[in-house]
Scaffold this motif. Sequence first.
Motif, PDB file in Angstrom:
ATOM      1  N   HIS A  77       6.344  18.995  -0.958  1.00 37.95           N
ATOM      2  CA  HIS A  77       5.764  17.965   0.019  1.00 37.95           C
ATOM      3  C   HIS A  77       5.582  16.482  -0.814  1.00 37.95           C
ATOM      4  O   HIS A  77       4.911  16.764  -2.182  1.00 37.95           O
ATOM      5  CB  HIS A  77       4.697  18.416   0.820  1.00 37.95           C
ATOM      6  N   TRP A  78       5.795  15.484  -0.521  1.00 36.47           N
ATOM      7  CA  TRP A  78       5.063  14.351  -0.953  1.00 36.47           C
ATOM      8  C   TRP A  78       5.141  13.109   0.173  1.00 36.47           C
ATOM      9  O   TRP A  78       5.592  13.174   1.320  1.00 36.47           O
ATOM     10  CB  TRP A  78       6.052  13.963  -2.208  1.00 36.47           C
ATOM     11  N   ASP A  79       4.066  12.363  -0.016  1.00 36.67           N
ATOM     12  CA  ASP A  79       3.553  11.363   0.830  1.00 36.67           C
ATOM     13  C   ASP A  79       3.522   9.996  -0.167  1.00 36.67           C
ATOM     14  O   ASP A  79       3.261  10.197  -1.168  1.00 36.67           O
ATOM     15  CB  ASP A  79       2.991  11.551   2.062  1.00 36.67           C
ATOM     16  N   ARG A  80       3.392   8.702   0.516  1.00 37.55           N
ATOM     17  CA  ARG A  80       3.349   7.480   0.037  1.00 37.55           C
ATOM     18  C   ARG A  80       2.172   6.681   0.775  1.00 37.55           C
ATOM     19  O   ARG A  80       2.292   6.771   2.007  1.00 37.55           O
ATOM     20  CB  ARG A  80       4.702   6.701   0.053  1.00 37.55           C
ATOM     21  N   ALA A  81       1.442   6.084  -0.013  1.00 34.34           N
ATOM     22  CA  ALA A  81       0.490   5.250   0.660  1.00 34.34           C
ATOM     23  C   ALA A  81       0.186   4.007  -0.176  1.00 34.34           C
ATOM     24  O   ALA A  81       0.752   4.045  -1.488  1.00 34.34           O
ATOM     25  CB  ALA A  81      -1.005   6.136   0.616  1.00 34.34           C
ATOM     26  N   GLN A  82      -0.529   2.929   0.200  1.00 34.12           N
ATOM     27  CA  GLN A  82      -0.355   1.689  -0.478  1.00 34.12           C
ATOM     28  C   GLN A  82      -2.061   1.098  -0.125  1.00 34.12           C
ATOM     29  O   GLN A  82      -2.535   1.206   0.842  1.00 34.12           O
ATOM     30  CB  GLN A  82       0.344   0.749   0.155  1.00 34.12           C
ATOM     31  N   TYR A  83      -2.631   0.346  -1.360  1.00 29.79           N
ATOM     32  CA  TYR A  83      -3.564  -0.295  -0.987  1.00 29.79           C
ATOM     33  C   TYR A  83      -3.585  -1.428  -1.939  1.00 29.79           C
ATOM     34  O   TYR A  83      -2.875  -1.485  -3.119  1.00 29.79           O
ATOM     35  CB  TYR A  83      -4.902   0.534  -1.223  1.00 29.79           C
ATOM     36  N   VAL A  84      -4.603  -2.524  -1.661  1.00 27.43           N
ATOM     37  CA  VAL A  84      -4.857  -3.616  -2.707  1.00 27.43           C
ATOM     38  C   VAL A  84      -6.121  -3.375  -3.515  1.00 27.43           C
ATOM     39  O   VAL A  84      -7.088  -2.987  -2.727  1.00 27.43           O
ATOM     40  CB  VAL A  84      -4.988  -4.914  -1.918  1.00 27.43           C
ATOM     41  N   ASP A  85      -6.285  -3.485  -4.703  1.00 24.62           N
ATOM     42  CA  ASP A  85      -7.493  -2.854  -5.651  1.00 24.62           C
ATOM     43  C   ASP A  85      -8.298  -3.998  -5.635  1.00 24.62           C
ATOM     44  O   ASP A  85      -8.008  -5.061  -5.410  1.00 24.62           O
ATOM     45  CB  ASP A  85      -7.009  -2.204  -6.853  1.00 24.62           C
ATOM     46  N   GLN A  86      -9.354  -3.752  -6.342  1.00 21.88           N
ATOM     47  CA  GLN A  86     -10.558  -4.754  -6.566  1.00 21.88           C
ATOM     48  C   GLN A  86     -10.051  -6.152  -7.575  1.00 21.88           C
ATOM     49  O   GLN A  86     -10.518  -6.906  -7.453  1.00 21.88           O
ATOM     50  CB  GLN A  86     -11.750  -4.210  -7.364  1.00 21.88           C
ATOM     51  N   ALA A  87      -8.858  -5.876  -8.040  1.00 17.83           N
ATOM     52  CA  ALA A  87      -8.428  -6.872  -9.113  1.00 17.83           C
ATOM     53  C   ALA A  87      -7.243  -7.639  -8.319  1.00 17.83           C
ATOM     54  O   ALA A  87      -6.597  -8.526  -9.030  1.00 17.83           O
ATOM     55  CB  ALA A  87      -7.831  -6.222 -10.374  1.00 17.83           C
ATOM     56  N   GLY A  88      -6.824  -7.219  -7.118  1.00 20.93           N
ATOM     57  CA  GLY A  88      -5.808  -8.013  -6.285  1.00 20.93           C
ATOM     58  C   GLY A  88      -4.519  -7.516  -6.525  1.00 20.93           C
ATOM     59  O   GLY A  88      -3.681  -8.056  -6.096  1.00 20.93           O
ATOM     60  N   PHE A  89      -4.362  -6.420  -7.151  1.00 22.35           N
ATOM     61  CA  PHE A  89      -3.166  -5.716  -7.271  1.00 22.35           C
ATOM     62  C   PHE A  89      -2.474  -4.937  -6.313  1.00 22.35           C
ATOM     63  O   PHE A  89      -3.711  -3.750  -5.882  1.00 22.35           O
ATOM     64  CB  PHE A  89      -2.953  -4.979  -8.742  1.00 22.35           C
TER      65      PHE A  89
END
Length: 361
Positions: A77-89
């Motif tokens: 199984h795998w899944d994918r997620a996304q976020y913007v970190d504290q450095a803006g990346f």
Amino acid sequence: MESAIPSHLQTARSRHRRVPDDYTPPYPSFVARHKPAVKSVTMAYFGAQYRGEPTAAATKALAGIATRFAGENGPTHWDRAQYVDQAGFTNVVSVAYWDDAARFDAFLPKARDAWTGSEPGAGVGRFIEVLRPRVERYETLFSSLGRPEGVAVLADGMSGEVQEHAYWGGMRDRIPLSQTDAMTPGGEPRVVRDGARIRVVAHDNLCLIRSGQDWSDTEASERKMYLDDVEPVLREGMDFLRDEGAPIGCYANRYMRVLDAGGAPTEKSYGQSWWKSLAALERWAESHPTHVRIFGAAMKYLSTLGPNAKLRLYHEVTVAAADEQFFEYLDCHERTGMLGAVSPWVAAELGSTGEAGRLAP
């Protein structure tokens, strides 16, 4: 009422639970059950990091790892997620799970060479963060049945209602190793350079939590209550851990939105964080104002809706031995993941002034 610890992993306790034997939790929760033959699992986080909109290089890298997952010896199984970190990346993280160590051992070398083995380029950082815990070293918890997430997708099924939850210390009591071991951290993180690649060698009993929320089944009034009253408080706590967690033992925190197969955001999220110890995570959960507010908002929500609540909650918590960990970074900024645990080295290496920058070879 079942014990969260499966019978084949139960042993004579030298360390006591936080509740008496006749404790009855106020609401039902469930845990994942693996077949007794499963001795360990693998949780592998493959991350891509870039600024702004996805570049051609980022898109190619993400498509490439998805293809590898679908190939020989890929994960169950795998899944994918996304976020913007504290450095803006922007960080896009593909999380893969195996319950067959030999398959992962066969998968990793080529995947690693393709992911972090090439020279940095095109503005895309990449990282691999892996835990391979024995089943005695992690636990899961679900608020409802029918939709496993994360490592629980690998399980043979779910338990009936379990006893060890809805009290401070429950997550420790659900970890089989806690019956006999305090799981105290040992050693300090250090760095190994391999050309452009940077490996972080952490320490014994490092702690990982993935704690998720799924509001896709909620309807008008409940959805509004979650998004207006609960999620902002949760986000505040996640941002605190991301930006100010180091002094309380949180090396890194990501509050991520799960993506669908086409890369669009779903109505699922999870926080994922690395901690110096389970005890440090427990202290934040029990007493820090940010988590006290999260807990208060969640309890108000659940007490208002009662059994009609359609919000689904889950988590998985792992306390990994030193030889069950692998962290590697290529062209990432200095506060990415476990690089935050070796910040003095990063500062010396970069001549850091406190501003996030890329780690050059």
